[in-house]
Design an enzyme around this catalytic site. Sequence first.
Site, mmCIF file in Angstrom:
data_model
loop_
_atom_site.group_PDB
_atom_site.id
_atom_site.type_symbol
_atom_site.label_atom_id
_atom_site.label_comp_id
_atom_site.label_asym_id
_atom_site.label_seq_id
_atom_site.Cartn_x
_atom_site.Cartn_y
_atom_site.Cartn_z
ATOM 1 C CG ASP A 376 -54.425 4.008 -16.201
ATOM 2 O OD1 ASP A 376 -54.198 5.492 -16.044
ATOM 3 O OD2 ASP A 376 -54.936 3.588 -16.931
ATOM 4 C CG ASP A 575 -55.499 1.657 -20.220
ATOM 5 O OD1 ASP A 575 -55.091 2.204 -19.257
ATOM 6 O OD2 ASP A 575 -56.125 1.934 -21.001
ATOM 7 C CG ASP A 579 -50.977 3.847 -17.832
ATOM 8 O OD1 ASP A 579 -50.963 4.776 -17.103
ATOM 9 O OD2 ASP A 579 -51.978 3.221 -18.308
#
Length: 681
Positions: A376, A575, A579
């Site tokens: 990410d 995080d 996600d």
Amino acid sequence: LAKDPVCGMFVDESPSSLAATVRGHLYYFCSETCMMTFLAPEVEVRKLAWMTALSFALGVPTLILTWFVTLPSLPQNLVLFILATPVQFVAGRRFYRGLWHAVRERAANMDSLIAIGTTAAWFYSTVVTFAPGFFPEAVYYEVSALIIGFILLGRFLEHAVKRRASDAIRKLLALQPRTARVIRNGEEVEVPVEEVQVGDLFVVRPGEKIATDGVVVEGRSAVDEKMISGESLPVEKVPGDEVIGATMNTTGLLKVRASKVGADTTLAQIVKLVEEAQAAQAPIERLADKVSAYFVPAVVLVAAASLVGWLVFGGQFQQGFTAFIAVLIIACPCALGLATPAAIVVGTGKGAENGILIKGGENLEKAHRLTTVILDKTGTLTRGAPAVTDVVTAGSMSEEMLLAVAAAAEEGSEHPLARAIVDKARTTTATIPKAEEFEALPGFGVRAVVGGKQVLVGKRSLLTDSGVAIDHIEPVLAKLEDAGKTAMLVAVAGQVEGVLGVADTLKPYARETVEELRTMGLEVIMVTGDNRRTATAIGAQLGIDRVLSEVLPAQKADVIRRLQDEGKVVAMVGDGINDAPALAQSDVGIAIGSGTDVAVETGGVVLIKDDIRDVATAVKLSRSTMRKIKQNLFWAFGYNAALIPVAATGYLNPILAGVAMALSSVSVVTNSLTLKRFKAR
Ligand SMILES: [Mg+2]
């Protein structure tokens, strides 16, 4: 009403509703399945603990009475029978279930090996006890009892480090604001968020969470959507724009019309995705089971062959049957149960020492097979907070002066871009002058008077609306924007004095980590909810060529599913709440410890130190641990397999059997301990 600990629903506390006591607390559950999800892991660990205790409580005296102590007046073998039998059939019941399953599926596993081996040992000893003379005089009660004890101990160790999956869901549900300020009959009333209906108007004050998904009808403000969407910078909202429930309003007052409530909201959809992905996780094929799948049929064949051999060539049924049983007894490795857990316990311990929290050994076992790592962007590779990256002067002021004046004007603003400018100025200049007549213009910027002169800091439109000419600095703006940065113009007394470029910046070692993962043979992909321009710019800085931008939470999980369908083993590093579905879907979900609680609960691996290099360390640790597991399995099977030919002769020596058991256990444990020498970097 009580809140259901799994789904968060409110449950009736009447005696007829589903309830259970766990660790002294009485819980109520919305449904039976809901209760099962909550209780099953708890019950399993407790059962394993009791069964392990039972096996050793009876198994250790069995060992002592077999080898070291002779009872003066009691029938020794009968006492051993009484001690070992409960272990065999109470503590060992699960292995018979496993054997039955294996027979039906026609695929042997570790359970079938244990069931066959320990039953053979118990049966042989029982025949010796009650029908002496048939077999050579020796009992193997201690072998069967201790094998069961060690295997259960291994299972217990594995379960004890596992965390409950439902925690992630609970943390997600906790994000939902409790109340909303709904406008009823022209008045603001605070009501529980469950009572908000589609079409209701509600007010969100600065610093409050938005109650539910809706459309702005009045007001302007910047909304921090980072946690849900992955956008690195706050998003300006004006009437007509959509807002997402549970995101944070920053500066302005917003009036919002609710468009989705309850199960339809973005947050509820994420909860559903996480639940589905967690439920769909297939159990991994354990290496010990894979080896057993070949070993068990081979052993049964050798046992049968020795029986037939003695019958055909020796004409002795008794000798043949002894050989048959002896092969089954010797083939069952005592250390098999410890081979995997011992390495995993040392491996997870080593991880914890390095700030890598590994929940459950299957994450370590899976991580060594990874082919692809998906990262990410916001908050994982980047800091997730804007910082001033460029200071471009366009007038007579020095860079330092420009920053000082801009910071003076922005000091009164709570906007994250304003905070970035003030923070930067504090590091470059000693004093920030005081501003007068400060005015925040949500969505545009700020206006203030500094040292008697009017100062404007903000977007293009703020300056052009005030009649400031900006044409000559358009190339600077274009360059900053192409690099994915937000350009903040600074005008003093009607003249453009300069431009500040603000952007999310890379975390330390982000680039090095990407490179290292690649040298480890892993494919690296960046997936982000942020806009294409910013994503491409960050991707270029990191040297990642596969960048997927503007990806919604559900699509993140889809990307992973597609890769998995191609046969890839995928790790997701993230995080945010956005996600969570991807972390649950991936083979190994790696959460950044400084991220959201939801990500931390969903991930199978948590990087506590917020050091991105630990992604590579976790994979390396997994590879080392797997190597240990393989070596352990070799030692576990090795000694016993070497004795199979001896057993096939029908002259099984109980001392040899005992030595094999002891040596393999010691080898497995010492070999696992050498994993302590693992170096993170
Ligand atoms: Mg993020």
